[in-house]
Write an enzyme that holds these catalytic residues in place. Structure first.
Site, short mmCIF file in Angstrom:
data_model
loop_
_atom_site.label_atom_id
_atom_site.label_comp_id
_atom_site.label_asym_id
_atom_site.label_seq_id
_atom_site.Cartn_x
_atom_site.Cartn_y
_atom_site.Cartn_z
N VAL A 24 41.11 38.15 54.29
CA VAL A 24 40.84 36.71 54.29
C VAL A 24 41.29 36.08 55.60
O VAL A 24 40.55 35.31 56.23
CB VAL A 24 41.54 36.03 53.09
CG1 VAL A 24 41.39 34.52 53.17
CG2 VAL A 24 41.01 36.56 51.77
N LEU A 113 46.01 30.31 48.01
CA LEU A 113 45.00 31.11 47.31
C LEU A 113 45.59 31.79 46.09
O LEU A 113 46.61 32.49 46.19
CB LEU A 113 44.44 32.19 48.25
CG LEU A 113 43.66 31.67 49.46
CD1 LEU A 113 43.28 32.81 50.38
CD2 LEU A 113 42.41 30.90 49.02
N TYR A 144 51.98 39.92 39.70
CA TYR A 144 51.19 39.23 40.72
C TYR A 144 50.69 37.89 40.18
O TYR A 144 50.78 36.85 40.85
CB TYR A 144 50.01 40.14 41.08
CG TYR A 144 49.23 39.73 42.30
CD1 TYR A 144 49.80 39.77 43.57
CD2 TYR A 144 47.90 39.32 42.19
CE1 TYR A 144 49.06 39.41 44.69
CE2 TYR A 144 47.17 38.97 43.32
CZ TYR A 144 47.74 39.01 44.56
OH TYR A 144 47.02 38.65 45.66
N THR A 172 36.75 34.33 43.94
CA THR A 172 36.33 35.51 43.19
C THR A 172 36.55 36.74 44.08
O THR A 172 36.99 36.60 45.23
CB THR A 172 34.86 35.35 42.75
OG1 THR A 172 34.58 36.32 41.75
CG2 THR A 172 33.89 35.50 43.93
N TRP A 210 33.51 56.86 37.84
CA TRP A 210 34.13 56.66 36.52
C TRP A 210 33.35 55.70 35.64
O TRP A 210 32.85 54.67 36.13
CB TRP A 210 35.53 56.09 36.71
CG TRP A 210 36.56 57.13 37.01
CD1 TRP A 210 36.36 58.32 37.62
CD2 TRP A 210 37.96 57.05 36.69
NE1 TRP A 210 37.54 59.00 37.71
CE2 TRP A 210 38.54 58.25 37.16
CE3 TRP A 210 38.77 56.10 36.07
CZ2 TRP A 210 39.90 58.52 37.01
CZ3 TRP A 210 40.13 56.35 35.92
CH2 TRP A 210 40.68 57.57 36.40
N ARG A 217 30.54 42.95 37.71
CA ARG A 217 31.57 42.31 38.53
C ARG A 217 30.90 41.35 39.50
O ARG A 217 29.74 41.56 39.87
CB ARG A 217 32.36 43.36 39.34
CG ARG A 217 33.17 44.34 38.50
CD ARG A 217 34.35 43.68 37.82
NE ARG A 217 35.15 44.60 37.02
CZ ARG A 217 34.99 44.79 35.71
NH1 ARG A 217 34.06 44.13 35.05
NH2 ARG A 217 35.79 45.63 35.06
N ASP A 277 36.00 52.11 31.19
CA ASP A 277 35.12 51.18 31.90
C ASP A 277 35.86 49.95 32.43
O ASP A 277 35.37 49.29 33.33
CB ASP A 277 34.04 50.67 30.93
CG ASP A 277 32.72 51.39 31.14
OD1 ASP A 277 32.57 52.05 32.18
OD2 ASP A 277 31.85 51.26 30.26
N1 LIG Z 1 40.51 40.06 48.74
C1 LIG Z 1 40.09 39.48 47.61
O1 LIG Z 1 39.13 39.93 46.97
C2 LIG Z 1 40.78 38.24 47.13
C3 LIG Z 1 40.22 37.58 46.01
C4 LIG Z 1 40.88 36.45 45.53
C5 LIG Z 1 42.03 36.00 46.13
N2 LIG Z 1 42.53 36.64 47.21
C6 LIG Z 1 43.79 36.14 47.77
O2 LIG Z 1 43.68 36.00 49.19
C7 LIG Z 1 44.94 36.26 49.77
C8 LIG Z 1 44.75 37.27 50.91
O3 LIG Z 1 44.18 38.46 50.36
P1 LIG Z 1 43.61 39.60 51.31
O4 LIG Z 1 42.61 40.33 50.49
O5 LIG Z 1 43.25 39.05 52.62
O6 LIG Z 1 44.90 40.53 51.44
P2 LIG Z 1 45.29 41.54 52.63
O7 LIG Z 1 44.06 42.01 53.31
O8 LIG Z 1 46.20 42.53 52.00
O9 LIG Z 1 46.11 40.62 53.65
C9 LIG Z 1 47.38 40.15 53.34
C10 LIG Z 1 48.00 39.54 54.56
O10 LIG Z 1 49.33 39.10 54.24
C11 LIG Z 1 50.22 39.63 55.20
N3 LIG Z 1 51.55 39.78 54.61
C12 LIG Z 1 51.91 40.52 53.54
N4 LIG Z 1 53.23 40.43 53.33
C13 LIG Z 1 53.73 39.62 54.31
C14 LIG Z 1 55.03 39.16 54.65
N5 LIG Z 1 56.11 39.50 53.92
N6 LIG Z 1 55.17 38.35 55.73
C15 LIG Z 1 54.10 38.02 56.48
N7 LIG Z 1 52.84 38.41 56.21
C16 LIG Z 1 52.66 39.21 55.13
C17 LIG Z 1 49.60 40.97 55.59
O11 LIG Z 1 50.18 41.44 56.80
P3 LIG Z 1 50.13 43.02 57.14
O12 LIG Z 1 48.66 43.31 57.41
O13 LIG Z 1 50.98 43.17 58.35
O14 LIG Z 1 50.65 43.72 55.92
C18 LIG Z 1 48.15 40.51 55.73
O15 LIG Z 1 47.97 39.81 56.95
C19 LIG Z 1 45.87 36.74 48.65
O16 LIG Z 1 46.66 35.67 48.21
C20 LIG Z 1 44.91 37.15 47.54
O17 LIG Z 1 45.43 36.98 46.26
C21 LIG Z 1 41.94 37.76 47.74
#
Ligand SMILES: NC(=O)c1ccc[n+]([C@@H]2O[C@H](COP(=O)([O-])OP(=O)(O)OC[C@H]3O[C@@H](n4cnc5c(N)ncnc54)[C@H](OP(=O)(O)O)[C@@H]3O)[C@@H](O)[C@H]2O)c1
Length: 318
Positions: A24, A113, A144, A172, A210, A217, A277
């Site tokens: 994101v 988020l 979480y 989503t 699987w 989804r 599933d």
């Molecule tokens: N992806 C989805 O499908 C989705 C859907 C709904 C909601 N969201 C929400 O969107 C947000 C971001 O998701 P994402 O998919 O982008 O996750 P992601 O790719 O895992 O990115 C997470 C980010 O947070 C950073 N981070 C983690 N721990 C940290 C810390 N202690 N201090 C500073 N930075 C930290 C990570 O840094 P590093 O890379 O250095 O670890 C990375 O930049 C989350 O809140 C998630 O719940 C995502």
């Protein structure tokens, strides 16, 4: 229902993207690069957001007008099951530190988020905003979801108690360039791309997935999601958490076939129906977010092709 529009102009603003190395965060930085704004970032190595003192110092030093909170400890079912302390503690700390420091050092807008897993396991699909807290969480992601719920409430309370323009979006499931292609985070699209690409490279005659393939989804393309997030920062005046949805709902079987086709894998696709599933359907209701005059623009096929292009350029090539 169409909602009255009060515009918050991002032009000239200082915008801190927390979590800019994630799926994101990277997309938000790309979307902001098309705007006349100053984007502020800091890697986890420079600023661990679990550290309250450092987070306050950083935000006090940079004084962002707008904060986009896309930092979180994210993981799949296995990581959530085995590390509940990390998922609850890290996410509570990250969100509490960023939200409080932003409020204390003058940010006027903050987008937090949440995610679809914070809705009750048994809630009716597609998940509406008002189904929140009507039943227990899915046990495999309880830690979480607990952190996500607390952070959402904190933005809401800053809005009601201190009049802050802080709010929570509930996107989503997202996919697209910048996604993680290992299996660990449980993102199905990158996992399938990786699987079919490897099968093609190794001339495998068949791939077995699987379940029955019948569950559906919903997926939203990351570039659309990032534009949507900026749209809501500019136009959303409410304090209730709101879904960011309207993606493509598709059965896992059709998804597998579509990805095999895009990757160019010509072997057989088998389904191991002895494996579980999971939930029959998972999608977010989009009525409220569509009322804010926002719609995703990218077709699913185009989004998948872009994702495979990214995989070829940045993952398979390395
Ligand atoms: N992806 C989805 O499908 C989705 C859907 C709904 C909601 N969201 C929400 O969107 C947000 C971001 O998701 P994402 O998919 O982008 O996750 P992601 O790719 O895992 O990115 C997470 C980010 O947070 C950073 N981070 C983690 N721990 C940290 C810390 N202690 N201090 C500073 N930075 C930290 C990570 O840094 P590093 O890379 O250095 O670890 C990375 O930049 C989350 O809140 C998630 O719940 C995502």
């Amino acid at each position: 229902m169409m909602v009255e529009d009060k515009h918050f102009d991002l032009t000239g603003k200082r915008i801190y993207v927390a979590g800019d190395t994630g799926l994101v965060g990277k997309a938000l930085v790309r979307a902001l690069s098309e705007r006349d704004v100053t984007t502020i970032t800091a890697s986890k190595a420079e600023l661990d957001l679990r550290d309250q003192k450092r987070t306050h110092e950083f935000i006090a030093d940079h004084k962002p007008d707008v904060v986009l909170l896309a930092a979180a400890k994210v993981g799949g079912i296995e990581a959530n099951r085995t590390l509940p302390v990390d998922f609850l503690y890290d996410n509570l700390m990250i969100a509490s530190n960023v939200i409080r420091a932003s409020a204390e050092h003058g940010a006027t807008r903050l987008m937090n988020l949440a995610s679809n897993c914070y809705y009750p396991r048994e809630a009716e699909q597609p998940l509406r905003e008002d189904s929140l807290l009507t039943g227990p969480f899915e046990p495999t992601n309880e830690a979480y979801a607990t952190a996500k719920l607390a952070a959402m409430r904190l933005t809401q309370y800053y809005a009601s108690q201190h009049g802050k323009g802080f709010f929570t979006l509930v996107p989503t499931s997202l996919y697209g360039p910048g996604d993680h292609f290992d299996d660990e985070r449980g993102h199905v699209i990158p996992a399938l791309i990786n699987r079919f690409h490897q099968a093609k490279q190794n001339d495998l005659a068949e791939v077995t997935l699987w379940g029955t393939g019948s569950p559906t989804r919903e997926f939203l393309y990351i570039e659309d999601a990032a534009q949507g997030m900026l749209h809501f920062v500019e136009h959303y005046q409410g304090t209730e958490a709101i879904n960011l949805a309207g993606g493509q709902s598709i059965s896992i079987r059709e998804l597998g076939e579509t990805i095999a086709n895009i990757v160019g894998y010509q072997g057989a696709l088998n389904w191991d129906t002895n494996k579980p599933d999971g939930m029959p359907h998972k999608a977010l209701d989009s009525e409220r977010c569509f009322a804010y005059n926002w719609r995703p623009e990218t077709s699913f096929n185009d989004g998948l092709k872009q994702t495979y292009r990214y995989y070829l350029d940045y993952v398979a090539a390395t």
